[in-house]
Motif scaffolding. Structure first.
Motif, mmCIF file in Angstrom:
data_model
loop_
_atom_site.group_PDB
_atom_site.id
_atom_site.type_symbol
_atom_site.label_atom_id
_atom_site.label_comp_id
_atom_site.label_asym_id
_atom_site.label_seq_id
_atom_site.Cartn_x
_atom_site.Cartn_y
_atom_site.Cartn_z
ATOM 1 N N ASN A 40 0.835 -1.200 0.000
ATOM 2 C CA ASN A 40 0.000 0.000 0.000
ATOM 3 C C ASN A 40 0.868 1.248 0.000
ATOM 4 N N ILE A 41 0.497 2.189 -0.829
ATOM 5 C CA ILE A 41 1.198 3.473 -0.878
ATOM 6 C C ILE A 41 0.219 4.558 -0.448
ATOM 7 N N ASN A 42 0.466 5.123 0.702
ATOM 8 C CA ASN A 42 -0.402 6.160 1.250
ATOM 9 C C ASN A 42 0.177 7.543 0.977
ATOM 10 N N ILE A 43 -0.674 8.521 0.906
ATOM 11 C CA ILE A 43 -0.239 9.870 0.534
ATOM 12 C C ILE A 43 0.133 10.668 1.777
ATOM 13 N N PRO A 44 1.316 11.285 1.784
ATOM 14 C CA PRO A 44 1.691 12.126 2.932
ATOM 15 C C PRO A 44 0.684 13.268 3.119
ATOM 16 N N LEU A 45 0.349 13.550 4.350
ATOM 17 C CA LEU A 45 -0.612 14.615 4.642
ATOM 18 C C LEU A 45 -0.156 15.945 4.062
ATOM 19 N N TRP A 46 1.123 16.250 4.166
ATOM 20 C CA TRP A 46 1.596 17.547 3.683
ATOM 21 C C TRP A 46 1.381 17.693 2.174
ATOM 22 N N ILE A 47 1.506 16.591 1.439
ATOM 23 C CA ILE A 47 1.277 16.622 -0.008
ATOM 24 C C ILE A 47 -0.175 17.004 -0.289
ATOM 25 N N LEU A 48 -1.104 16.393 0.448
ATOM 26 C CA LEU A 48 -2.526 16.689 0.238
ATOM 27 C C LEU A 48 -2.880 18.110 0.676
ATOM 28 N N ILE A 49 -2.224 18.597 1.709
ATOM 29 C CA ILE A 49 -2.444 19.990 2.126
ATOM 30 C C ILE A 49 -2.029 20.937 1.008
ATOM 31 N N GLU A 50 -0.858 20.677 0.424
ATOM 32 C CA GLU A 50 -0.361 21.549 -0.653
ATOM 33 C C GLU A 50 -1.199 21.416 -1.919
ATOM 34 N N ILE A 51 -1.639 20.196 -2.237
ATOM 35 C CA ILE A 51 -2.514 19.994 -3.389
ATOM 36 C C ILE A 51 -3.831 20.733 -3.189
ATOM 37 N N SER A 52 -4.362 20.666 -1.961
ATOM 38 C CA SER A 52 -5.643 21.342 -1.676
ATOM 39 C C SER A 52 -5.517 22.856 -1.829
ATOM 40 N N LYS A 53 -4.369 23.400 -1.487
ATOM 41 C CA LYS A 53 -4.144 24.842 -1.647
ATOM 42 C C LYS A 53 -4.144 25.229 -3.123
ATOM 43 N N ILE A 54 -3.562 24.364 -3.939
ATOM 44 C CA ILE A 54 -3.515 24.613 -5.382
ATOM 45 C C ILE A 54 -4.927 24.561 -5.975
ATOM 46 N N LEU A 55 -5.660 23.507 -5.646
ATOM 47 C CA LEU A 55 -6.976 23.298 -6.248
ATOM 48 C C LEU A 55 -8.014 24.301 -5.746
ATOM 49 N N SER A 56 -7.910 24.703 -4.508
ATOM 50 C CA SER A 56 -8.891 25.641 -3.945
ATOM 51 C C SER A 56 -8.474 27.091 -4.136
ATOM 52 N N GLU A 57 -7.225 27.268 -4.577
ATOM 53 C CA GLU A 57 -6.660 28.616 -4.742
ATOM 54 C C GLU A 57 -6.738 29.392 -3.435
ATOM 55 N N SER A 58 -6.408 28.685 -2.351
ATOM 56 C CA SER A 58 -6.417 29.288 -1.020
ATOM 57 C C SER A 58 -5.168 28.858 -0.268
ATOM 58 N N SER A 59 -4.589 29.768 0.492
ATOM 59 C CA SER A 59 -3.393 29.453 1.273
ATOM 60 C C SER A 59 -3.738 28.856 2.641
ATOM 61 N N LYS A 60 -5.042 28.826 2.951
ATOM 62 C CA LYS A 60 -5.465 28.288 4.242
ATOM 63 C C LYS A 60 -5.507 26.763 4.209
ATOM 64 N N LYS A 61 -5.162 26.151 5.343
ATOM 65 C CA LYS A 61 -5.216 24.690 5.422
ATOM 66 C C LYS A 61 -6.651 24.181 5.427
ATOM 67 N N ASN A 62 -7.549 24.945 6.009
ATOM 68 C CA ASN A 62 -8.945 24.506 6.106
ATOM 69 C C ASN A 62 -9.760 24.979 4.901
ATOM 70 N N ASN A 63 -9.160 24.842 3.706
ATOM 71 C CA ASN A 63 -9.836 25.254 2.484
ATOM 72 C C ASN A 63 -10.895 24.216 2.075
ATOM 73 N N LYS A 64 -11.713 24.552 1.104
ATOM 74 C CA LYS A 64 -12.850 23.695 0.742
ATOM 75 C C LYS A 64 -12.397 22.334 0.205
ATOM 76 N N THR A 65 -11.261 22.294 -0.494
ATOM 77 C CA THR A 65 -10.764 21.016 -1.008
ATOM 78 C C THR A 65 -10.293 20.128 0.130
ATOM 79 N N MET A 66 -9.615 20.703 1.128
ATOM 80 C CA MET A 66 -9.114 19.925 2.257
ATOM 81 C C MET A 66 -10.269 19.392 3.089
ATOM 82 N N ILE A 67 -11.341 20.143 3.171
ATOM 83 C CA ILE A 67 -12.522 19.683 3.900
ATOM 84 C C ILE A 67 -13.107 18.451 3.204
ATOM 85 N N GLU A 68 -13.133 18.469 1.864
ATOM 86 C CA GLU A 68 -13.624 17.313 1.106
ATOM 87 C C GLU A 68 -12.674 16.125 1.238
#
Length: 330
Positions: free
Chosen positions: A81-109
């Motif tokens: 199993n290859i799991n995704i590092p949390l920091w990678i998903l935080i940074e991806i969520s910032k890109i997709l939501s166009e927000s610098s906040k960690k609690n952006n709409k993509t991260m909530i999803e």
């Protein structure tokens, strides 16, 4: 739980937490991410740049993106199993939501689509997870267990809790399951009085609560724990008594660490219980432990506090030592 603070996945240690996501949701995330960049090279450049802000020197490549998307790879003839590092998903969520906040709409999803989360190495994952977590007396009482009969392992070490009484051990297991979710553990070791704790749980406590050393002679309670509301402190004191206390004519609490004993006594006093001075106990003319006692005059108050807590949080009781207290209540 409305009165208790929520703790979201993005508040976990970002470089030590790894997520397993719903496959369809994950594929859509990576598809949308790919559409945002002209080339995979540009995307990797951005992610590796972000990695430096987390203190990481490792360079990620197209293979990593592919394995994260698929969720597995072959390793020496086995599927891993290859799991995704949390920091990678935080940074991806910032890109997709166009927000610098960690609690952006993509991260909530992303949080809604977590199937399990885990730590580094061979750490057991948490499934049927309880995200977001809640900052409750039950959660913080676990810290006092780690200062008692628990052990937080360093890198490469197993974290565990040792309790030879099965009721006490099962109570601790239930506490972790209520707070975090389900996880596997070696049943044979559990039968022998030891519960191996998933690494991600102890990493969470260290990171979120900024815990200092939990070594026997170095541990102490930091100000952020001692400054919690009374119900949290009562829950913590109960946990410590399970591990390091004796309930009799008085409640006697033992320990080899004088600073920690002072912290525990201060908590008892802050909760309104009559606590006697700390004294040294000797065995065969040699120093054995420090000890102090909670007066039996505080038994009724302590019992009422415990009952009130355990009505809402079922593991906030004295477990196998409860009956010893109830027999002395007038």
């Amino acid at each position: 739980m409305r009165n208790y603070k929520k703790i979201h996945i993005w508040e976990f240690p970002p470089t030590l937490t790894f997520l397993g996501l719903n496959q369809k949701f994950k594929e859509n995330i990576f598809k949308e991410l790919k559409n945002r960049y002209k080339s995979i090279k540009d995307l990797l450049k951005e992610l590796n740049k972000s990695g430096k802000r987390y203190g990481l020197k490792r360079k990620y490549n197209n293979g990593h993106l592919s394995y994260w998307k698929i969720g597995s790879k072959k390793d020496r003839g086995r599927i891993k199993n290859i799991n995704i590092p949390l920091w990678i998903l935080i940074e991806i969520s910032k890109i997709l939501s166009e927000s610098s906040k960690k609690n952006n709409k993509t991260m909530i999803e992303i949080e809604k689509n977590i199937e399990y989360y885990t730590g580094t190495g061979k750490s057991h994952p948490i499934f049927n997870q309880k995200l977001p977590l809640y900052l409750t007396p039950e959660m913080t009482s676990v810290i006092f267990h780690f200062l008692g009969d628990g052990h937080i392992g360093k890198k490469g070490e197993v974290s565990s809790y040792r309790q030879m009484n099965k009721e006490g051990l099962t109570n601790f297991l239930r506490k972790l399951q209520i707070v975090f979710g389900d996880f596997d553990y070696p049943k044979k070791e559990f039968h022998n009085g030891r519960l191996n704790v998933p690494k991600i749980i102890t990493e969470f406590y260290i990171y979120y609560f900024k815990l200092p050393s939990t070594n026997t002679f170095e541990s102490y309670l930091p100000k952020n724990i001692k400054g919690l509301k009374r119900s949290f402190l009562v829950a913590g004191l109960i946990s410590f008594i399970i591990d390091e206390g004796h309930v009799g004519e008085v409640i006697t609490i033992y320990g080899k660490n004088e600073r920690l004993m002072k912290d525990i006594r201060d908590i008892g006093i802050k909760c309104g219980y009559i606590c006697h001075q700390i004294r040294k106990k000797y065995a065969y003319d040699k120093f054995d432990v420090y000890r102090f006692s909670i007066s039996s005059k505080s038994y009724n108050k302590f019992y009422r506090d415990m009952k009130r807590l355990s009505n809402q949080f079922p593991t906030c009781n004295l477990a196998h030592k409860t009956e010893r207290l109830t027999k002395r209540i007038r």
